[in-house]
Design an enzyme around this catalytic site. Structure first.
Site, mmCIF file in Angstrom:
data_model
loop_
_atom_site.group_PDB
_atom_site.id
_atom_site.type_symbol
_atom_site.label_atom_id
_atom_site.label_comp_id
_atom_site.label_asym_id
_atom_site.label_seq_id
_atom_site.Cartn_x
_atom_site.Cartn_y
_atom_site.Cartn_z
ATOM 1 N N LYS A 1 0.839 -1.205 0.000
ATOM 2 C CA LYS A 1 0.000 0.000 0.000
ATOM 3 C C LYS A 1 0.872 1.253 0.000
ATOM 4 O O LYS A 1 0.597 2.210 -0.709
ATOM 5 C CB LYS A 1 -0.941 -0.010 1.223
ATOM 6 C CG LYS A 1 -2.068 -1.012 1.074
ATOM 7 C CD LYS A 1 -2.906 -1.192 2.324
ATOM 8 C CE LYS A 1 -3.893 -2.352 2.094
ATOM 9 N NZ LYS A 1 -4.795 -2.611 3.197
ATOM 10 N N GLN B 1 -5.251 -2.065 9.293
ATOM 11 C CA GLN B 1 -5.043 -3.342 8.601
ATOM 12 C C GLN B 1 -5.679 -4.485 9.389
ATOM 13 O O GLN B 1 -5.481 -4.609 10.599
ATOM 14 C CB GLN B 1 -3.533 -3.589 8.404
ATOM 15 C CG GLN B 1 -3.207 -4.785 7.542
ATOM 16 C CD GLN B 1 -3.708 -4.644 6.102
ATOM 17 O OE1 GLN B 1 -3.784 -3.551 5.550
ATOM 18 N NE2 GLN B 1 -4.074 -5.754 5.491
ATOM 19 N N ASP C 1 -11.718 2.439 3.698
ATOM 20 C CA ASP C 1 -11.995 1.001 3.588
ATOM 21 C C ASP C 1 -13.491 0.749 3.396
ATOM 22 O O ASP C 1 -13.898 -0.336 2.986
ATOM 23 C CB ASP C 1 -11.547 0.284 4.877
ATOM 24 C CG ASP C 1 -10.302 -0.563 4.676
ATOM 25 O OD1 ASP C 1 -10.063 -0.989 3.540
ATOM 26 O OD2 ASP C 1 -9.586 -0.796 5.662
HETATM 27 N N1 LIG Z 1 -8.142 -2.906 6.370
HETATM 28 C C1 LIG Z 1 -8.126 -3.896 5.476
HETATM 29 N N2 LIG Z 1 -7.590 -5.077 5.814
HETATM 30 C C2 LIG Z 1 -7.600 -6.093 4.884
HETATM 31 C C3 LIG Z 1 -8.124 -5.889 3.585
HETATM 32 C C4 LIG Z 1 -8.686 -4.636 3.284
HETATM 33 O O1 LIG Z 1 -9.221 -4.390 2.169
HETATM 34 N N3 LIG Z 1 -8.671 -3.662 4.248
HETATM 35 N N4 LIG Z 1 -8.011 -6.899 2.620
HETATM 36 C C5 LIG Z 1 -7.153 -8.033 2.858
HETATM 37 C C6 LIG Z 1 -5.694 -7.859 2.545
HETATM 38 N N5 LIG Z 1 -5.345 -6.928 1.457
HETATM 39 C C7 LIG Z 1 -5.380 -5.612 1.715
HETATM 40 O O2 LIG Z 1 -5.299 -5.144 2.813
HETATM 41 C C8 LIG Z 1 -4.801 -7.403 0.223
HETATM 42 C C9 LIG Z 1 -4.685 -8.750 -0.061
HETATM 43 C C10 LIG Z 1 -4.062 -9.184 -1.233
HETATM 44 C C11 LIG Z 1 -3.565 -8.286 -2.149
HETATM 45 C C12 LIG Z 1 -2.836 -8.709 -3.385
HETATM 46 O O3 LIG Z 1 -2.493 -7.882 -4.188
HETATM 47 N N6 LIG Z 1 -2.553 -9.999 -3.554
HETATM 48 C C13 LIG Z 1 -1.738 -10.466 -4.657
HETATM 49 C C14 LIG Z 1 -0.813 -11.567 -4.164
HETATM 50 C C15 LIG Z 1 0.170 -11.068 -3.174
HETATM 51 C C16 LIG Z 1 1.240 -12.088 -2.796
HETATM 52 O O4 LIG Z 1 1.900 -12.612 -3.690
HETATM 53 O O5 LIG Z 1 1.424 -12.317 -1.597
HETATM 54 C C17 LIG Z 1 -2.633 -11.004 -5.770
HETATM 55 O O6 LIG Z 1 -3.724 -11.498 -5.464
HETATM 56 O O7 LIG Z 1 -2.206 -10.926 -6.912
HETATM 57 C C18 LIG Z 1 -3.703 -6.938 -1.875
HETATM 58 C C19 LIG Z 1 -4.311 -6.506 -0.705
HETATM 59 C C20 LIG Z 1 -7.216 -8.423 4.337
HETATM 60 N N7 LIG Z 1 -7.045 -7.295 5.191
#
Ligand SMILES: Nc1nc2c(c(=O)[nH]1)N[C@@H](CN(C=O)c1ccc(C(=O)N[C@@H](CCC(=O)O)C(=O)O)cc1)CN2
Length: 369
Positions: A129, A173, A196
């Site tokens: 982020k 988070q 969020d």
């Molecule tokens: N306050 C928040 N907490 C969480 C959220 C949220 O939207 N707000 N969502 C999830 C985690 N998350 C963002 O926070 C998130 C998860 C995954 C990805 C992402 O880009 N994943 C990649 C793979 C990453 C890797 O290789 O490890 C993909 O899918 O291509 C971005 C954001 C829970 N918590």
């Protein structure tokens, strides 16, 4: 040798969801297990899938390179909805808007992120982020608190950010450590800065006709954006959302309904989940169970959006694990007309939508069109 890599999801070959103590995403620096599971939903009806997880590779590598390839042959494959490149496109658009705002009124949007503890996956997401903010010119502020912090510690930082006019978005988070009351902490974020979109008032507005939420939660918003930008029409379509979490499933269903789809939610107590899913033109899977949605759950030609990001053990990967979605990609890619891969589908859109919400917030605060 593709057939060797892409094994049949319904075969008896099993792959395992990473066990608790060996899951690198859930371990702290000292190897202490910080959390029980990455995925939060453990629906009783779905447990059998966990026992028989098939070796359904998450790595759609040969296909992801074929951006937006359309089915052409007898062994049809779906169009791959490339979330990574769509997210990049959105970041480029945000960059332009951030510069325009800075030049016109001297204001730079700011995002504050609070993380408690050192869960590896959360630390990675927060770092991503921060990098994403940097890439578009948004100011980022980060607070990292130890695992044993109190609710009051977190709320104190939230209050400070609430009062700071250079901060337009505040994010805590998730998940938080288990001793903390998530509701109480999230409620401390001023609704004008709740990028969020987790405030119940936002969800309430999303659910009511004629009401506009201040912010739409990032992951479901990203799913809809993927459909829009892939020219997939939603109006009049039958949609099924698998999973009913507050963060993804429920808001995704409301958003689809607002786009005039006819929506069903399938969850752990739905007796005929497969049958219902098979009727859908659009499927959003957000249940947190690796490879749960098989090819025979999908109506030929349906569009499938896979929200799941589940680590499964993989000795061949340098990380010792790989990420798989809730959808058995190798089976469903042959049936659907379009599908999002994991990784590289919905995940990158979550962060792109967070930047969008932060920009919206800054524009709103300064009456900038
Ligand atoms: N306050 C928040 N907490 C969480 C959220 C949220 O939207 N707000 N969502 C999830 C985690 N998350 C963002 O926070 C998130 C998860 C995954 C990805 C992402 O880009 N994943 C990649 C793979 C990453 C890797 O290789 O490890 C993909 O899918 O291509 C971005 C954001 C829970 N918590």
């Amino acid at each position: 040798m593709a057939s060797m890599i892409f094994t049949d999801c319904s075969s008896s070959t099993t792959s395992r969801l990473l066990p608790l103590a060996r899951n690198p995403l859930l371990r702290g620096k000292d190897g202490v297990v910080l959390f029980r599971r990455l995925v939060t939903l453990t629906p009783p009806n779905f447990t059998s899938y966990r026992r028989t997880l098939t070796l359904c590779s998450s790595s759609p590598s040969p296909l992801t390179h074929v951006t937006a390839s359309l089915a052409t042959e007898a062994s049809a494959t779906a169009k791959i909805i490339d979330g990574k490149s769509i997210a990049k496109q959105i970041r480029d658009e945000i960059s332009v808007e951030v510069s325009r705002m800075k030049d016109a009124i001297g204001v730079v949007p700011g995002l504050a992120v609070i993380i408690v503890g050192d869960r590896k996956d959360s630390v990675t997401y927060v770092r991503n982020k921060r990098k994403a903010c940097e890439s578009v010119g948004i100011n980022s502020f980060e607070v990292r608190l130890p695992e044993d912090s109190t609710e009051q510690d977190v709320v104190k930082f939230i209050s400070d950010f609430n009062d700071d006019s250079s901060v337009h978005g505040i994010l805590v988070q998730l998940p938080l450590p288990s001793h903390m009351n998530e509701e109480k902490i999230l409620d401390a974020v001023r609704i004008e800065k709740d990028v969020d979109g987790f405030n119940p008032l936002n969800i309430g507005c999303l659910a009511m006709r004629g009401r506009e939420p201040m912010f739409v939660p990032c992951t479901p918003k990203g799913c809809i954006e993927l459909l829009h930008r892939s020219d997939i029409s939603i109006k009049g379509k039958k949609a099924v959302v698998i999973g009913r979490s507050n963060i993804v499933g429920m808001p995704a269903a409301l958003l689809l309904q607002n786009e005039n789809a006819t929506v069903s939610i399938v969850h752990s107590r739905t007796p005929n989940a497969e049958e219902l899913t098979r009727q859908a033109d659009i499927v959003i899977a957000a249940v947190g169970v690796p490879n749960m949605v098989k090819g025979n759950w999908i109506k030929p030609g349906a569009v499938v959006i896979d929200v799941g990001i589940n680590p499964v053990e993989d000795a061949k990967s340098s990380r010792g694990y790989r990420l798989v979605g809730d959808v058995c990609y190798e089976e469903v890619v042959k049936v659907a007309s379009a599908i999002t891969p994991v990784p590289g589908g919905v995940g990158p859109m979550t962060i792109a939508m967070l930047l969008t919400n932060t920009l919206i917030s800054a524009k709103r605060a300064h009456n900038f069109e």
